[in-house]
Write an enzyme that holds these catalytic residues in place. Structure first.
Site, PDB file in Angstrom:
ATOM      1  N   HIS A 144       0.855  -1.200   0.000  1.00 57.29           N
ATOM      2  CA  HIS A 144       0.000   0.000   0.000  1.00 57.29           C
ATOM      3  C   HIS A 144       0.892   1.252   0.000  1.00 57.29           C
ATOM      4  CE1 HIS A 144      -3.128   2.775   1.197  1.00 57.29           C
ATOM      5  NE2 HIS A 144      -4.006   1.831   1.489  1.00 57.29           N
ATOM      6  N   GLU A 245      -0.689   1.507  -5.372  1.00 52.10           N
ATOM      7  CA  GLU A 245      -0.476   0.273  -4.637  1.00 52.10           C
ATOM      8  C   GLU A 245      -0.360  -0.921  -5.582  1.00 52.10           C
ATOM      9  OE1 GLU A 245      -3.660   0.111  -1.691  1.00 52.10           O
ATOM     10  OE2 GLU A 245      -3.894   2.276  -1.952  1.00 52.10           O
TER      11      GLU A 245
END
Length: 277
Positions: A144, A245
Site C-alpha cells: 500500500h 499500490e
C-alpha cells in the site's frame, strides 16, 4: 516498536518492525519519495498512516465486504527482522511473519511471509507468501505505497490507459481513458499488470512503479472531506500524497496449494525533470 534507519551515500531510509513497514526512502539528491503522515500513530495494534503498509490476507474489508480489521492483520503486528545485508550502497532488510506471530480465525492456515526491502538508488520491495499448511488457501495482498507529491491536484499517472477498474466510490466498473488525474476523492482498483509512471510537475520529477507478480494496481487519494475525517491524517495532507499500490485483490486474489509460493515485487525509481545547468 523497533525500527531500522538506513543512511548511506546512496539513500536514506527507515523501516519499522511493526508491520515490516517501510516508513521512509529518499535517494541521494532527491526529495523524499515515500510519504508519512505527520499525524501517524505509532502504537501496538494500530496501523501506521503512510509509508508502505503490507495488506494481508485480505484487502479493505475483503472479498466478502465483512472482514476486519481493514486490510488484514499483517500490518498490525511485529515482524521479526531476520537479516540485514549491505552491498554496493544498497541495504536489504528481511522480515518474516508466520502463523506463530499472527493468526486470525478468519484465516486459520499455516503460512510464511518473507518481506524484503532494499534501499538504494531504487526502492525494491519483495513479498513472498508460502503455503506451509496441509490445505489450499486463498488470500489478497497489497503493498500500500504512499508516494510523496508536490501537489496531488497537478499530478498524473500514465500506464493504466485502457485498463478496467472498479470505482469503489461509485461501485461500478469503468475503463480508464487517458492518464489518471486527481480532481476529487479517488479510490480505484485497476486490473492491470503494467508498470506505471507518476508525473509530478510541482516537484519536477517522475516516479516509476515497476512490478511483477501483481495483477492489481490500486490508486487512492482521500481529498478534502475524508482527510478531515481521519484522526491520523492532517486536514490538508491530501495535497502531499498519492497512493499507487501493487497487489492482487478481489477477483485477482491468489490461491496456493500446500508447498506452493507466490512472489510479488515492486521497484520504485525516480527521475528528475529539473534543468542540469
Amino acid at each position: 516498536m523497533g525500527s531500522l534507519i538506513v543512511d548511506t551515500p546512496v539513500a536514506i531510509g527507515r523501516i519499522s518492525d511493526h508491520g515490516a513497514q517501510v516508513l521512509q526512502w529518499q535517494p541521494s539528491g532527491a526529495e523524499p519519495v515515500i510519504w508519512l503522515s505527520s499525524h501517524a500513530v505509532f502504537a501496538r495494534d494500530v496501523a501506521i498512516r503512510g509509508g508502505v503498509p503490507i495488506c494481508f490476507p485480505w484487502f479493505g474489508a475483503g472479498r466478502s465486504g465483512a472482514m476486519s480489521p481493514a486490510h488484514g492483520f499483517a500490518r498490525l503486528v511485529t515482524w521479526p527482522c531476520t537479516a540485514t545485508t549491505e552491498q554496493d550502497g544498497m541495504v536489504a532488510v528481511e522480515h518474516v511473519l508466520t502463523q506463530e506471530q499472527a493468526v486470525d480465525p478468519q484465516f486459520p492456515y499455516r503460512y510464511r511471509m518473507t518481506s524484503t526491502a532494499s534501499f538504494g538508488d531504487e526502492l525494491t520491495l519483495t513479498l513472498l507468501v508460502e503455503n506451509t499448511d496441509a490445505t489450499p488457501f486463498s488470500f489478497e495482498v497489497a503493498l500500500h505505497t504512499y508516494l510523496a507529491v508536490g501537489d496531488a491536484s497537478s499530478v498524473s499517472i500514465v500506464g493504466l490507459e485502457g485498463a478496467e477498474y472498479h470505482d469503489k466510490l461509485l461501485d461500478r466498473h469503468v475503463v480508464q481513458a487517458g492518464p489518471v488525474i486527481f480532481d476529487g476523492e479517488v479510490d480505484r482498483v485497476y486490473s492491470s499488470t503494467s508498470d506505471v509512471i507518476l508525473r509530478d510537475p510541482a516537484l519536477a520529477r517522475s516516479v516509476t512503479i515497476a512490478k511483477s507478480g501483481s495483477a492489481s494496481t490500486i490508486v487512492w487519494n482521500p481529498w478534502v472531506d475524508k482527510s478531515r475525517a481521519m484522526a491520523d491524517f492532517g486536514d490538508e495532507e491530501w495535497r502531499d500524497m498519492v497512493c499507487v499500490e501493487t497487489g492482487n485483490v478481489g477477483d485477482r486474489a491468489i490461491t496456493l496449494h500446500p508447498g506452493e509460493a507466490h512472489e510479488m515485487k515492486v521497484i520504485v525509481s525516480v527521475s528528475s525533470h529539473r534543468p542540469t545547468s
